[in-house]
Design an enzyme around this catalytic site. Structure first.
Site, PDB file in Angstrom:
ATOM      1  N   ASP A   1      52.409 -10.244  68.514  1.00  8.34           N
ATOM      2  CA  ASP A   1      51.638 -10.107  69.718  1.00  8.34           C
ATOM      3  C   ASP A   1      52.276  -8.654  70.289  1.00  8.34           C
ATOM      4  OD1 ASP A   1      51.094  -9.956  72.642  1.00  8.34           O
ATOM      5  OD2 ASP A   1      51.794 -12.139  72.983  1.00  8.34           O
TER       6      ASP A   1
ATOM      7  N   LYS B   1      37.036   4.297  69.269  1.00  5.77           N
ATOM      8  CA  LYS B   1      36.522   4.708  70.547  1.00  5.77           C
ATOM      9  C   LYS B   1      36.222   3.229  70.904  1.00  5.77           C
ATOM     10  CE  LYS B   1      32.210   3.679  70.701  1.00  5.77           C
ATOM     11  NZ  LYS B   1      31.456   2.535  70.027  1.00  5.77           N
TER      12      LYS B   1
ATOM     13  N   LYS C   1      30.799  10.384  58.283  1.00  8.73           N
ATOM     14  CA  LYS C   1      29.524  10.303  57.649  1.00  8.73           C
ATOM     15  C   LYS C   1      29.249  11.542  56.761  1.00  8.73           C
ATOM     16  CE  LYS C   1      27.450   6.928  60.898  1.00  8.73           C
ATOM     17  NZ  LYS C   1      27.134   5.553  60.127  1.00  8.73           N
TER      18      LYS C   1
ATOM     19  N   GLU D   1      18.684   1.700  66.567  1.00  8.44           N
ATOM     20  CA  GLU D   1      19.172   0.200  65.765  1.00  8.44           C
ATOM     21  C   GLU D   1      18.148  -0.793  66.230  1.00  8.44           C
ATOM     22  OE1 GLU D   1      23.945   0.156  65.842  1.00  8.44           O
ATOM     23  OE2 GLU D   1      23.233   0.611  67.813  1.00  8.44           O
TER      24      GLU D   1
ATOM     25  N   ASP E   1      28.778   3.313  74.920  1.00  6.49           N
ATOM     26  CA  ASP E   1      28.890   2.658  73.584  1.00  6.49           C
ATOM     27  C   ASP E   1      28.365   3.789  72.631  1.00  6.49           C
ATOM     28  OD1 ASP E   1      29.620   0.855  71.765  1.00  6.49           O
ATOM     29  OD2 ASP E   1      27.101   0.636  71.364  1.00  6.49           O
TER      30      ASP E   1
ATOM     31  N   HIS F   1      29.336   9.251  70.040  1.00  8.74           N
ATOM     32  CA  HIS F   1      28.528   9.659  68.492  1.00  8.74           C
ATOM     33  C   HIS F   1      27.590  10.791  68.884  1.00  8.74           C
ATOM     34  CE1 HIS F   1      30.895   6.136  67.192  1.00  8.74           C
ATOM     35  NE2 HIS F   1      29.741   5.273  67.548  1.00  8.74           N
TER      36      HIS F   1
HETATM   37  C1  BG6 Z   1      29.647   1.596  67.244  1.00  7.18           C
HETATM   38  C2  BG6 Z   1      28.912   0.850  68.331  1.00  7.18           C
HETATM   39  O1  BG6 Z   1      30.537   2.592  67.469  1.00  7.18           O
HETATM   40  O2  BG6 Z   1      28.676   2.252  66.492  1.00  7.18           O
HETATM   41  C3  BG6 Z   1      27.993   0.102  67.863  1.00  7.18           C
HETATM   42  O3  BG6 Z   1      29.998   0.349  69.068  1.00  7.18           O
HETATM   43  C4  BG6 Z   1      26.953   0.703  67.107  1.00  7.18           C
HETATM   44  O4  BG6 Z   1      27.161  -0.449  69.122  1.00  7.18           O
HETATM   45  C5  BG6 Z   1      27.645   1.238  65.845  1.00  7.18           C
HETATM   46  O5  BG6 Z   1      26.076  -0.336  66.477  1.00  7.18           O
HETATM   47  C6  BG6 Z   1      26.620   1.958  65.049  1.00  7.18           C
HETATM   48  O6  BG6 Z   1      27.190   2.619  63.869  1.00  7.18           O
HETATM   49  P1  BG6 Z   1      26.364   3.119  62.665  1.00  7.18           P
HETATM   50  O7  BG6 Z   1      27.321   3.722  61.694  1.00  7.18           O
HETATM   51  O8  BG6 Z   1      26.060   1.545  61.963  1.00  7.18           O
HETATM   52  O9  BG6 Z   1      25.379   3.720  63.091  1.00  7.18           O
END
Ligand code: BG6
Length: 488
Positions: free
Chosen positions: A90, A146, A180, A214, A233, A238
């Protein structure tokens, strides 16, 4: 444990969690397979569930077999598993952190990389606990996922506590997009070629689009997502990182601070979006019920079980106020439950200043563009005008053809998990592909400004059906500038 290099070790908080099983252990297995890990390096997983080491290894093995079924990797995975240890912990209890410290000693870990694959609410207590237990001294490092905070203020509060435990050069803030391959390729494309850099400015570039689309919905992640929305998010991290790599000035070298200094300058030059222009420059949406992958799916509010003001889609027209980019709009767009999975940076150049072509060939003429695609396939395509073969009474016809650098065709190697590069760099102490504190804070400051302007304006996210490209306003946002979203 081998005695060759006993001092390195990864201490993985959240060791039995989704991120660890889905991404981190497979990445470690691939690194082991390529002999890139320090020989004999132990991995000490700390998780909340009471479990013995054998049960934990069985759990990791089952997952690895699914994700890395190849026999060569299997051999490496077996070697790695022998060095995987588990301690039920914990992380908020000082006595548990003490026990963890003892276990590290037994395993000979004196150069730990503490990897926090846990809820961000635990970052501060864990760093505080490690500090109090005397485990954070140089060369100990910390790796954090993150999101760091949900706004500037909370992000600063976490960063303060982390800074009391680890000096900044030992803090590795992950943005997995930086791991990436195509993102690194963007750096190579810009700075390992003479071709693009002279054109990379407002004299030649008309506009830039960054899309992260997505198909998946939020699903059972909504307790996390509802607090962050697409802005927290995806945009704050990103998308801001992609924007920085496209827009930054050439760094003097690839040293961590050289690159990160340039990225921070971009973030500082982002024009704030105010209440007066939020309606023009920002569109937010939330998916309702619709179709995805040929089947009916629920809307976000149904997944959550109650109405919500959180956006699952955002489109933004951003501007970078500096000499290079004055007048060049950057269109950002991201959303869940869109029709395709598609992550790309699209750079559209200006039309030729004067057309020597007439008649139909004049209409054939379209501006060059450069597409850097990260997903679903990694690809870089430059579209150039060419004379269309064949004869016509009209004379010469033109067509736009792709010059493609398909990474899949160029290298038949498997597609790497972004975490492989990042884990390797964290172990080697190279933080070029990690995010510095001031970058995170600058990005939050801009995002907070947008959120604030939005909140004050009293708008709600516009509904869009799952499986569509977001609210109609997202098209209007770009079309009123005389441009359109790239869509092939
Ligand atoms: C994450 C987000 O950081 O990145 C998610 O929290 C998102 O919501 C994901 O789906 C996307 O990552 P990737 O590499 O699949 O484009």
């Amino acid at each position: 444990m081998s005695s060759v290099e006993p001092s390195h070790g990864i201490v993985l908080f959240g060791g039995g969690g989704d991120l660890a099983l889905r991404m981190l252990f497979p990445s470690l297995a691939f690194l082991e397979c390529e002999a890139l890990l320090p020989p004999g390096m132990p991995v000490l997983a700390a998780g909340r569930s009471p479990m013995d080491e054998a049960a934990f290894r069985a759990l990791v093995r089952a997952d690895l077999e699914q994700r890395a079924p190849d026999t060569v990797v299997k051999g490496a995975a077996d070697r790695l598993l022998q060095r995987v240890h588990y301690l039920a912990t914990d992380a908020t209890r000082p006595e548990d952190i003490e026990r963890l410290g003892k276990r590290m000693q037994e395993l000979g870990i004196v150069r730990p990389v503490f990897y926090l694959a846990v809820s961000p609410s635990l970052y501060s207590p864990i760093c505080q606990g490690l500090l109090e237990a005397g485990l954070t001294r140089d060369p100990a490092r910390v790796v954090m996922e993150k999101p760091i905070g949900k706004d500037l203020q909370s992000s600063r509060a976490i960063n303060e506590i982390v800074a009391a435990a680890f000096s900044e050069d030992r803090v590795f803030r992950i943005d997995h997009y930086l791991g990436k391959e195509t993102v690194q390729n963007l750096i190579a494309l810009r700075f390992a070629n003479t071709l693009f850099e002279p054109l990379w400015n407002n004299l030649t570039i008309d506009h830039v689009q960054i899309t992260v689309a997505e198909t998946q919905g939020v699903g059972d992640r909504w307790p996390y997502y509802d607090e962050y929305g697409a802005m927290g998010d995806m945009v704050q991290n990103h998308m801001m990182q992609l924007l920085c790599l496209v827009a930054m000035e050439p760094p003097a070298d690839l040293q961590p601070d050289s690159v990160r200094n340039e990225k921070v300058k971009v973030l500082r030059s982002l024009r704030p979006i105010t209440r007066a222009d939020v309606q023009q420059f920002v569109v937010r949406g939330q998916y309702g019920p619709g179709m995805s992958g040929g089947r009916p799916v629920r809307g976000y509010a149904e997944e959550k079980g109650s109405p919500s003001e959180t956006e699952t889609f955002v489109a933004i027209q951003a501007h970078i106020d500096n000499w290079r980019w004055a007048g060049v709009p950057f269109f950002l767009r991201t959303g869940k439950r869109l029709p395709d999975r598609d992550t790309e940076i699209y750079i559209q150049f200006k039309p030729v200043p004067h057309s020597i072509f007439s008649g139909e060939s004049r209409q054939d003429l379209s501006p060059n563009n450069l597409l850097i695609r990260l997903q679903p396939e990694e690809d870089i395509v430059l579209r150039v005008m060419n004379q269309a073969p064949g004869l016509s009474l009209e004379g010469m016809r033109l067509e736009s053809l792709p010059l493609s650098l398909s990474l899949k065709k160029a290298h038949s190697a498997r597609r790497r998990i972004a975490y492989e590069r990042l884990l390797l760099d964290a172990l080697n102490g190279n933080s070029t592909l990690f995010v510095r504190r001031d970058e995170i804070e600058e990005a939050w400051e801009w995002v907070d400004g947008v959120n604030d302007a939005w909140r004050k304006s009293g708008f709600s996210p516009k509904a869009y059906p799952a499986g569509s490209w977001g609210p109609a306003g997202a098209f209007a946002l770009i079309e009123r500038t005389g441009r359109a979203w790239h869509d092939d």
